[in-house]
Design an enzyme around this catalytic site. Structure first.
Site, PDB file in Angstrom:
ATOM      1  NE  ARG A   1      42.839  46.709  57.325  1.00 48.37           N
ATOM      2  CZ  ARG A   1      42.377  45.688  58.399  1.00 48.37           C
ATOM      3  NH1 ARG A   1      41.866  44.364  58.415  1.00 48.37           N
ATOM      4  NH2 ARG A   1      42.551  46.418  59.697  1.00 48.37           N
TER       5      ARG A   1
ATOM      6  CE1 TYR B   1      38.820  44.637  56.584  1.00 46.06           C
ATOM      7  CE2 TYR B   1      37.323  46.141  57.567  1.00 46.06           C
ATOM      8  CZ  TYR B   1      38.432  45.395  57.731  1.00 46.06           C
ATOM      9  OH  TYR B   1      39.047  45.101  58.839  1.00 46.06           O
TER      10      TYR B   1
ATOM     11  CG  PHE C   1      40.856  52.298  58.087  1.00 42.41           C
ATOM     12  CD1 PHE C   1      40.277  53.396  57.461  1.00 42.41           C
ATOM     13  CD2 PHE C   1      39.834  51.176  57.892  1.00 42.41           C
ATOM     14  CE1 PHE C   1      39.433  53.711  56.800  1.00 42.41           C
ATOM     15  CE2 PHE C   1      38.596  51.493  57.189  1.00 42.41           C
ATOM     16  CZ  PHE C   1      38.315  52.782  56.575  1.00 42.41           C
ATOM     17  CG  ASP C   2      39.476  47.995  60.730  1.00 40.22           C
ATOM     18  OD1 ASP C   2      40.627  48.119  59.949  1.00 40.22           O
ATOM     19  OD2 ASP C   2      38.950  46.833  60.468  1.00 40.22           O
ATOM     20  CB  THR C   3      40.956  51.207  66.119  1.00 41.83           C
ATOM     21  OG1 THR C   3      41.315  49.734  66.036  1.00 41.83           O
ATOM     22  CG2 THR C   3      40.750  51.818  67.462  1.00 41.83           C
TER      23      THR C   3
END
Length: 411
Positions: free
Chosen positions: A79, A97, A189-191
Site C-alpha cells: 500500500r 487516500y 507508511f502512514d505512521t
C-alpha cells in the site's frame, strides 16, 4: 464540480490488492459522492498494487466508464509503495487516500481537505479516537488500535491520535518533500509519514470520523503490529542520526512558532528501554554462546555483559533519555560501567547458585539461567540509569534550526 485536469484540486487514491468483490461498488459510491458533494476539481486514482484476481480488469473498466477515474497498475505489492507512486506523479494541490472498503464515512472528506486547500495545514488525518468519533468494531481490534497508538505516543513522543485510520490527505508540496524519505512500503507508511511530518514542525489537522469495521479486512494484526514496532525503532534511529533531515524540512515547510518535540514520558522511556533491553539480551546470549566455546562460563559471562553494557549505555543515553552530543559521554559510560558491575554481580551470583545446585549443568542450562538473571539485571539497570546516571541530564531533544518564515498560499 466536473473533473478538470487543468486545475486539479484533489486527487483521491484508492490502493487495492485483490479487491474484485468490493472495488466496483466502492468506486461508484466514491464517484457519486465527489460528483454531488464537492465543488472543487477532483480525480479518483485506483492504485492496483500487483493484484492477482480480476481487480486490474475491473479498475480499467471503471476508468473507461467513469469521468475523472484513472487506474494505475504496479508490479509490486504494498500500500505504501502504491501511494508513493501515485502521489509523486499527481499534479493535484491536495493528495488524499481512502481505504477501498470505505469504512470511514465520506462525509468527513470535505473537512479533511479544507485546511489543506486553504494552506492552513500540511497533513490531515481521520481519527477514530477523538471524542466526537463514532466507531463500530470488535473488541479485539479496538484494543489493538488503542494500544498501538498509546505505544506510539509514548515511545515516539508524538501527539497525533490515530496513525492507522485509512483516511488521510497531504498538500502536494509536502508530499514531494516527504515521500522520498519514507522507507516503508506497507502498512507502516502512514505512521512513518506522520512521525516525520510532526517532527519537522508541520501542522497535522485531525478530523473525527464515523467508522465501521470491515469484518473481511485482509490485515494480519499480529504481523502488522510486529512490523510497526520495527518501523518505530528504524524511524527513531533515522531521525536521531540525521538520515531524515527534519531540520531542513522545517526550514523549508515548517510552521512557526514550533514547540520542540518533548522528551519521552516515563511510559515512553520504559518502552524505549525495553526495546533496547530486548536487543541487548539477544546480543548478550549470542556473545555468551560464542565466548563460552573458548573460555570459562564466568569469563564468557563477564565479557559478553561488558560488550553489551557499553552499547546499551550509549543507546539509552541517546534514545531513551534524549541526551545528545559528546558532553558528559565519558562520565556516563563510567557510571554505566558501575551499573554494569552491579548487573554482573547479579548474573554471576545466579551462575554460582546454578553450579551449587547442579555442578554439571549444560551450557544450555547455564544460558537459560543467565538470560533470566540478565533480564532482572536489565530492570535494575533502568532504575539506576533513570535515577542516577541520567537524572540531571534529561532534557528536550536537540532544537531544530530556525529560518525566515515562509509564506504559504492557498492552492
Amino acid at each position: 464540480m466536473a473533473h478538470s485536469p487543468d486545475s486539479l484540486a484533489l486527487d483521491v487514491a484508492v490502493p487495492v490488492y485483490n479487491e474484485q468483490a468490493t472495488l466496483e461498488r466502492s468506486i461508484r459510491t466514491l464517484h457519486e459522492y465527489l460528483s454531488t458533494q464537492l465543488d472543487v476539481p477532483w480525480r479518483i486514482t485506483i492504485a492496483d498494487n500487483a493484484s492477482t484476481d480480476d481487480t486490474p480488469e475491473i479498475a480499467d473498466r471503471l476508468a473507461e466508464g467513469l469521468a475523472g477515474v484513472v487506474a494505475v497498475h504496479l508490479a509490486e505489492k504494498g500500500r505504501g509503495r502504491a501511494l508513493k507512486q501515485v502521489w509523486l506523479a499527481s499534479d493535484a494541490a491536495v493528495l488524499a487516500y481512502v481505504d477501498v472498503d470505505l469504512s470511514t464515512d465520506l462525509s468527513a472528506l470535505p473537512p479533511l481537505i479544507a485546511p489543506l486547500l486553504s494552506g492552513h495545514s500540511d497533513v490531515a488525518i481521520g481519527t477514530r479516537l477523538a471524542r466526537g468519533s463514532r466507531v463500530v468494531r470488535g473488541g479485539k481490534r479496538e484494543f489493538v488500535s488503542r494500544s498501538y497508538n498509546l505505544l506510539l505516543r509514548g515511545a515516539m513522543a508524538v501527539r497525533f491520535s490515530d496513525a492507522q485510520c485509512g483516511f488521510k490527505a497531504v498538500r502536494r508540496e509536502v508530499a514531494q518533500e516527504l515521500m522520498p524519505l519514507i522507507e516503508d512500503n506497507g502498512w507502516f507508511f502512514d505512521t512513518e509519514l506522520l512521525i516525520i511530518a510532526e517532527r519537522s514542525g508541520l501542522r497535522i489537522h485531525e478530523v473525527p470520523v464515523d467508522w465501521i469495521d470491515d469484518p473481511e479486512s485482509k490485515v494480519d494484526i499480529v504481523s502488522t503490529a510486529r512490523e510497526d514496532l520495527k518501523g518505530m525503532l528504524r524511524v527513531g534511529r533515522s531521525i536521531m542520526t540525521g538520515r531524515v533531515p527534519v531540520g531542513s524540512i522545517y526550514a523549508e515547510l515548517g510552521r512557526r512558532p514550533f514547540e520542540q518535540p518533548r522528551t519521552a514520558s516515563f511510559f515512553g522511556q520504559v518502552v524505549r528501554f525495553g526495546a533496547i533491553g530486548v536487543l541487548s539480551t539477544a546480543a548478550y546470549a549470542l556473545l555468551y554462546l560464542v565466548f563460552q566455546l573458548g573460555m570459562s562460563a564466568q569469563s564468557a559471562n563477564f565479557l559478553a555483559l561488558l560488550v553489551t553494557a557499553v552499547a546499551n549505555t550509549a543507546a539509552n543515553r541517546r534514545f531513551t533519555f534524549g541526551v545528545h552530543g559528546r558532553s558528559g559521554a565519558v562520565t556516563h559510560q563510567f557510571q554505566g560501567l558501575v551499573v554494569f558491575g552491579i548487573a554482573w554481580l547479579i548474573t554471576s551470583g545466579s551462575l554460582v547458585g546454578l553450579h551449587a545446585i547442579a555442578p554439571s549443568a549444560s551450557a544450555q542450562a547455564q544460558l537459560i539461567v543467565l538470560t533470566g538473571a540478565n533480564l532482572f539485571a536489565t530492570l535494575v539497570r533502568f532504575v539506576l540509569l533513570r535515577l542516577w546516571v541520567f537524572r540531571q541530564q534529561r532534557r528536550p531533544a536537540a532544537s531544530i534550526p530556525s529560518s525566515p518564515v515562509q509564506k504559504v498560499t492557498a492552492s
